[in-house]
Design a protein around this motif. Sequence first.
Motif, PDB file in Angstrom:
ATOM      1  N   PRO A  16       0.806  -1.224   0.000  1.00  0.00           N
ATOM      2  CA  PRO A  16       0.000   0.000   0.000  1.00  0.00           C
ATOM      3  C   PRO A  16       0.841   1.277   0.000  1.00  0.00           C
ATOM      4  O   PRO A  16       0.286   2.378   0.022  1.00  0.00           O
ATOM      5  N   GLU A  17       2.165   1.159  -0.038  1.00  0.00           N
ATOM      6  CA  GLU A  17       3.028   2.345  -0.012  1.00  0.00           C
ATOM      7  C   GLU A  17       2.842   3.173  -1.287  1.00  0.00           C
ATOM      8  O   GLU A  17       2.499   2.639  -2.333  1.00  0.00           O
ATOM      9  N   PRO A  18       3.082   4.495  -1.201  1.00  0.00           N
ATOM     10  CA  PRO A  18       2.874   5.357  -2.376  1.00  0.00           C
ATOM     11  C   PRO A  18       3.909   5.100  -3.464  1.00  0.00           C
ATOM     12  O   PRO A  18       5.031   4.682  -3.165  1.00  0.00           O
ATOM     13  N   PRO A  19       3.535   5.329  -4.730  1.00  0.00           N
ATOM     14  CA  PRO A  19       4.474   5.129  -5.839  1.00  0.00           C
ATOM     15  C   PRO A  19       5.633   6.119  -5.792  1.00  0.00           C
ATOM     16  O   PRO A  19       5.559   7.154  -5.129  1.00  0.00           O
ATOM     17  N   GLY A  20       6.686   5.784  -6.493  1.00  0.00           N
ATOM     18  CA  GLY A  20       7.909   6.586  -6.463  1.00  0.00           C
ATOM     19  C   GLY A  20       7.872   7.770  -7.397  1.00  0.00           C
ATOM     20  O   GLY A  20       8.476   7.746  -8.463  1.00  0.00           O
ATOM     21  N   THR A  21       7.175   8.807  -6.985  1.00  0.00           N
ATOM     22  CA  THR A  21       7.031  10.008  -7.803  1.00  0.00           C
ATOM     23  C   THR A  21       7.786  11.157  -7.154  1.00  0.00           C
ATOM     24  O   THR A  21       7.551  11.457  -5.984  1.00  0.00           O
ATOM     25  N   VAL A  22       8.665  11.799  -7.922  1.00  0.00           N
ATOM     26  CA  VAL A  22       9.342  13.004  -7.426  1.00  0.00           C
ATOM     27  C   VAL A  22       8.412  14.180  -7.665  1.00  0.00           C
ATOM     28  O   VAL A  22       7.887  14.350  -8.759  1.00  0.00           O
ATOM     29  N   GLU A  23       8.142  14.959  -6.632  1.00  0.00           N
ATOM     30  CA  GLU A  23       7.271  16.125  -6.812  1.00  0.00           C
ATOM     31  C   GLU A  23       7.819  17.325  -6.068  1.00  0.00           C
ATOM     32  O   GLU A  23       8.538  17.182  -5.083  1.00  0.00           O
ATOM     33  N   ARG A  24       7.477  18.470  -6.564  1.00  0.00           N
ATOM     34  CA  ARG A  24       7.901  19.717  -5.936  1.00  0.00           C
ATOM     35  C   ARG A  24       7.123  19.906  -4.648  1.00  0.00           C
ATOM     36  O   ARG A  24       5.898  19.820  -4.645  1.00  0.00           O
ATOM     37  N   GLY A  25       7.810  20.137  -3.538  1.00  0.00           N
ATOM     38  CA  GLY A  25       7.117  20.399  -2.290  1.00  0.00           C
ATOM     39  C   GLY A  25       6.520  21.795  -2.286  1.00  0.00           C
ATOM     40  O   GLY A  25       6.964  22.669  -3.017  1.00  0.00           O
ATOM     41  N   THR A  26       5.500  21.989  -1.453  1.00  0.00           N
ATOM     42  CA  THR A  26       4.912  23.318  -1.324  1.00  0.00           C
ATOM     43  C   THR A  26       5.001  23.732   0.136  1.00  0.00           C
ATOM     44  O   THR A  26       4.723  22.932   1.019  1.00  0.00           O
ATOM     45  N   GLY A  27       5.399  24.953   0.373  1.00  0.00           N
ATOM     46  CA  GLY A  27       5.490  25.430   1.752  1.00  0.00           C
ATOM     47  C   GLY A  27       6.753  24.958   2.436  1.00  0.00           C
ATOM     48  O   GLY A  27       7.720  24.550   1.791  1.00  0.00           O
ATOM     49  N   ASP A  28       6.730  25.011   3.765  1.00  0.00           N
ATOM     50  CA  ASP A  28       7.904  24.615   4.538  1.00  0.00           C
ATOM     51  C   ASP A  28       8.217  23.143   4.304  1.00  0.00           C
ATOM     52  O   ASP A  28       7.307  22.329   4.171  1.00  0.00           O
ATOM     53  N   PRO A  29       9.506  22.785   4.283  1.00  0.00           N
ATOM     54  CA  PRO A  29       9.845  21.376   4.111  1.00  0.00           C
ATOM     55  C   PRO A  29       9.361  20.548   5.309  1.00  0.00           C
ATOM     56  O   PRO A  29       9.303  21.049   6.438  1.00  0.00           O
ATOM     57  N   VAL A  30       9.007  19.307   5.043  1.00  0.00           N
ATOM     58  CA  VAL A  30       8.453  18.445   6.091  1.00  0.00           C
ATOM     59  C   VAL A  30       9.486  17.413   6.542  1.00  0.00           C
ATOM     60  O   VAL A  30      10.392  17.051   5.802  1.00  0.00           O
ATOM     61  N   PHE A  31       9.312  16.998   7.793  1.00  0.00           N
ATOM     62  CA  PHE A  31      10.039  15.827   8.278  1.00  0.00           C
ATOM     63  C   PHE A  31       9.015  14.844   8.828  1.00  0.00           C
ATOM     64  O   PHE A  31       7.893  15.218   9.180  1.00  0.00           O
ATOM     65  N   VAL A  32       9.407  13.588   8.882  1.00  0.00           N
ATOM     66  CA  VAL A  32       8.559  12.582   9.518  1.00  0.00           C
ATOM     67  C   VAL A  32       9.459  11.561  10.199  1.00  0.00           C
ATOM     68  O   VAL A  32      10.591  11.313   9.754  1.00  0.00           O
ATOM     69  N   VAL A  33       8.953  11.032  11.321  1.00  0.00           N
ATOM     70  CA  VAL A  33       9.589   9.878  11.968  1.00  0.00           C
ATOM     71  C   VAL A  33       8.536   8.783  12.001  1.00  0.00           C
ATOM     72  O   VAL A  33       7.435   8.988  12.543  1.00  0.00           O
ATOM     73  N   GLN A  34       8.848   7.651  11.395  1.00  0.00           N
ATOM     74  CA  GLN A  34       7.913   6.530  11.373  1.00  0.00           C
ATOM     75  C   GLN A  34       8.466   5.372  12.195  1.00  0.00           C
ATOM     76  O   GLN A  34       9.644   5.024  12.070  1.00  0.00           O
ATOM     77  N   GLU A  35       7.620   4.816  13.029  1.00  0.00           N
ATOM     78  CA  GLU A  35       7.996   3.612  13.767  1.00  0.00           C
ATOM     79  C   GLU A  35       7.660   2.438  12.865  1.00  0.00           C
ATOM     80  O   GLU A  35       6.535   2.335  12.373  1.00  0.00           O
ATOM     81  N   HIS A  36       8.638   1.596  12.639  1.00  0.00           N
ATOM     82  CA  HIS A  36       8.489   0.536  11.644  1.00  0.00           C
ATOM     83  C   HIS A  36       8.719  -0.814  12.324  1.00  0.00           C
ATOM     84  O   HIS A  36       9.837  -1.141  12.708  1.00  0.00           O
ATOM     85  N   HIS A  37       7.620  -1.549  12.454  1.00  0.00           N
ATOM     86  CA  HIS A  37       7.685  -2.855  13.118  1.00  0.00           C
ATOM     87  C   HIS A  37       7.998  -3.936  12.092  1.00  0.00           C
ATOM     88  O   HIS A  37       7.174  -4.796  11.804  1.00  0.00           O
ATOM     89  N   SER A  38       9.175  -3.836  11.509  1.00  0.00           N
ATOM     90  CA  SER A  38       9.603  -4.876  10.570  1.00  0.00           C
ATOM     91  C   SER A  38      10.374  -5.920  11.367  1.00  0.00           C
ATOM     92  O   SER A  38      10.317  -5.942  12.601  1.00  0.00           O
TER      93      SER A  38
END
Length: 150
Positions: A16-38
């Motif tokens: 279900p992960e999103p496809p590999g598309t490069v896109e121009r960000g809008t607004g302030d750059p984002v960060f994310v921290v994901q907990e990954h139970h692999s």
Amino acid sequence: MTLHEYSYKRDFTKTPEPPGTVERGTGDPVFVVQEHHSRHRHFDFRLEHEGVLVSWAVPKGVPELPGNKHLAVRTEDHPLAYADFEGSIPEGEYGAGEVEIWDKGTFNLMNWEEDRIEVVLQGNRLSGRYILVRFKRAGENEWLLFKAKG
Ligand code: MN
């Protein structure tokens, strides 16, 4: 920036992960921290940069206080849409297991060099100045991540 490695590792008819598309960000750059139970539970730290999320796997998570330097292993760049991804990667697929957003926000970029990145995070759990430095003695993809004092 390309997402060839990201796309190569995944079968988008199965994950279900999103496809590999490069896109121009809008607004302030984002960060994310994901907990990954692999297979080995870890955290993934991602910073928006030039249309992708530059990514590190951080086994011990992002330090919330100054003083601790945590190992961060650079992984393949991810699409910007991944900052909103939570869900279950099916058994047999790359990174199989549950992904949950642990924190998300925006950042101010202070410095982005090949060997050193400095950002000021504004998230719900993480805030303040963070530094990533290459840890070449440990390996090609090894970095150290820590919160700056003050
Ligand atoms: Mn991961």
